[in-house]
Design a protein around this motif. Structure first.
Motif, PDB file in Angstrom:
ATOM      1  N   GLU A  63      -5.262   4.828   5.351  1.00 15.16           N
ATOM      2  CA  GLU A  63      -4.597   3.776   4.588  1.00 15.16           C
ATOM      3  C   GLU A  63      -3.701   4.379   3.525  1.00 15.16           C
ATOM      4  N   LYS A  64      -2.726   3.584   3.148  1.00 13.82           N
ATOM      5  CA  LYS A  64      -1.808   3.931   2.068  1.00 13.82           C
ATOM      6  C   LYS A  64      -1.658   2.688   1.213  1.00 13.82           C
ATOM      7  N   GLN A  65      -1.838   2.836  -0.083  1.00 12.38           N
ATOM      8  CA  GLN A  65      -1.678   1.731  -1.035  1.00 12.38           C
ATOM      9  C   GLN A  65      -0.348   1.918  -1.759  1.00 12.38           C
ATOM     10  N   LEU A  66       0.389   0.831  -1.877  1.00 11.07           N
ATOM     11  CA  LEU A  66       1.632   0.894  -2.638  1.00 11.07           C
ATOM     12  C   LEU A  66       1.367   0.538  -4.088  1.00 11.07           C
ATOM     13  N   PRO A  67       1.887   1.334  -5.004  1.00  7.66           N
ATOM     14  CA  PRO A  67       1.767   0.949  -6.425  1.00  7.66           C
ATOM     15  C   PRO A  67       2.621  -0.274  -6.697  1.00  7.66           C
ATOM     16  N   ALA A  68       2.245  -1.033  -7.681  1.00  2.00           N
ATOM     17  CA  ALA A  68       3.013  -2.240  -8.061  1.00  2.00           C
ATOM     18  C   ALA A  68       4.455  -1.849  -8.331  1.00  2.00           C
TER      19      ALA A  68
ATOM     20  N   VAL B   8       2.835  11.802   4.106  1.00  2.00           N
ATOM     21  CA  VAL B   8       3.563  10.628   3.611  1.00  2.00           C
ATOM     22  C   VAL B   8       2.660   9.667   2.828  1.00  2.00           C
ATOM     23  N   GLY B   9       1.464  10.131   2.457  1.00  2.00           N
ATOM     24  CA  GLY B   9       0.649   9.374   1.522  1.00  2.00           C
ATOM     25  C   GLY B   9      -0.550   8.630   2.073  1.00  2.00           C
ATOM     26  N   TYR B  10      -0.862   8.784   3.341  1.00  2.00           N
ATOM     27  CA  TYR B  10      -2.031   8.113   3.908  1.00  2.00           C
ATOM     28  C   TYR B  10      -3.285   8.959   3.668  1.00  2.00           C
ATOM     29  N   GLU B  11      -4.404   8.262   3.465  1.00  2.00           N
ATOM     30  CA  GLU B  11      -5.692   8.926   3.267  1.00  2.00           C
ATOM     31  C   GLU B  11      -6.714   8.342   4.220  1.00  2.00           C
ATOM     32  N   ALA B  12      -7.579   9.207   4.750  1.00  2.00           N
ATOM     33  CA  ALA B  12      -8.633   8.758   5.661  1.00  2.00           C
ATOM     34  C   ALA B  12      -9.605   7.857   4.915  1.00  2.00           C
ATOM     35  N   VAL B  13      -9.943   6.717   5.531  1.00  2.61           N
ATOM     36  CA  VAL B  13     -10.878   5.769   4.912  1.00  2.61           C
ATOM     37  C   VAL B  13     -12.067   5.457   5.814  1.00  2.61           C
TER      38      VAL B  13
ATOM     39  N   ALA C 145       3.235  -6.935   2.062  1.00  2.88           N
ATOM     40  CA  ALA C 145       2.118  -6.010   2.300  1.00  2.88           C
ATOM     41  C   ALA C 145       2.084  -4.940   1.211  1.00  2.88           C
ATOM     42  N   ARG C 146       0.907  -4.652   0.711  1.00  2.59           N
ATOM     43  CA  ARG C 146       0.710  -3.601  -0.303  1.00  2.59           C
ATOM     44  C   ARG C 146      -0.172  -2.483   0.235  1.00  2.59           C
ATOM     45  N   THR C 147      -0.878  -2.783   1.324  1.00  2.00           N
ATOM     46  CA  THR C 147      -1.752  -1.806   1.967  1.00  2.00           C
ATOM     47  C   THR C 147      -1.260  -1.611   3.395  1.00  2.00           C
ATOM     48  N   PHE C 148      -1.181  -0.362   3.806  1.00  2.00           N
ATOM     49  CA  PHE C 148      -0.771  -0.019   5.165  1.00  2.00           C
ATOM     50  C   PHE C 148      -1.910   0.729   5.825  1.00  2.00           C
TER      51      PHE C 148
END
Length: 167
Positions: A155-160, A135-140, A114-117
């Motif tokens: 959602e929170k996106q993980l960098p590569a 902790v890095g989540y943003e409203a979408v 998973a890369r998106t939470f």
């Protein structure tokens, strides 16, 4: 207190403690919305047992007591869905929720790629929103919960390269 809180994967024997803990923890959410039919309060013990058996579930323990829990699973679009995060009211504000989120994210990224939470919380739940943003989540977006409560989707996106993933 003398003991430290540890984070570990949940086992079937934790299901009853998780069930009781979420019932306790979500009372404040129910009061905030005047709605005691929110999912965490009406979920059955058998349903919690099934989630512990099938999903990625972590608990926070203080000795033998389960004092926190979080669940995660991978959705059809490959994103990780995080839910039912709860920490015993007497231990809130000590970073346990952030540690549980991190454990679930690491496992879902490492084991499932998973890369998106994605998670959601009630629109009035400011303490939850503060934690998730910290902790890095943003409203979408927003959705209507099955119980009628308006929810904010974050959602929170993980960098590569953030977590080791298995192929």
């Amino acid at each position: 207190m003398g003991m430290s809180v540890t984070i570990s994967g949940a086992t079937e024997r934790d299901a009853e403690q998780i069930f009781r803990l979420q019932y306790l923890c979500f009372q404040s959410e129910a009061a905030l919305y005047g709605n005691y039919r929110i999912a965490a309060l009406v979920q059955s013990l058998d349903s919690v047992r099934a989630e512990v058996a099938s999903d990625c579930v972590f608990v926070a323990r203080l000795g033998e007591e389960v004092v926190g829990s979080v669940r995660g699973s991978v959705t059809e679009d490959g994103a990780a869905s995080i839910g039912t995060l709860c920490v015993h009211p007497r231990l809130q504000g000590h970073g346990i929720g952030a540690r549980l989120l991190s454990a679930a994210e690491t496992a879902l990224a490492g084991e499932h790629g998973a890369r998106t939470f994605r998670l959601s919380t009630g629109h009035r739940s400011e303490h939850n929103l503060r934690l998730y943003r910290r902790v890095g989540y943003e409203a979408v977006g927003t959705i209507q919960g099955e119980d009628g409560v308006p929810l904010i989707v974050l959602e929170k996106q993980l960098p590569a390269g953030s977590y080791a993933t298995t192929a």
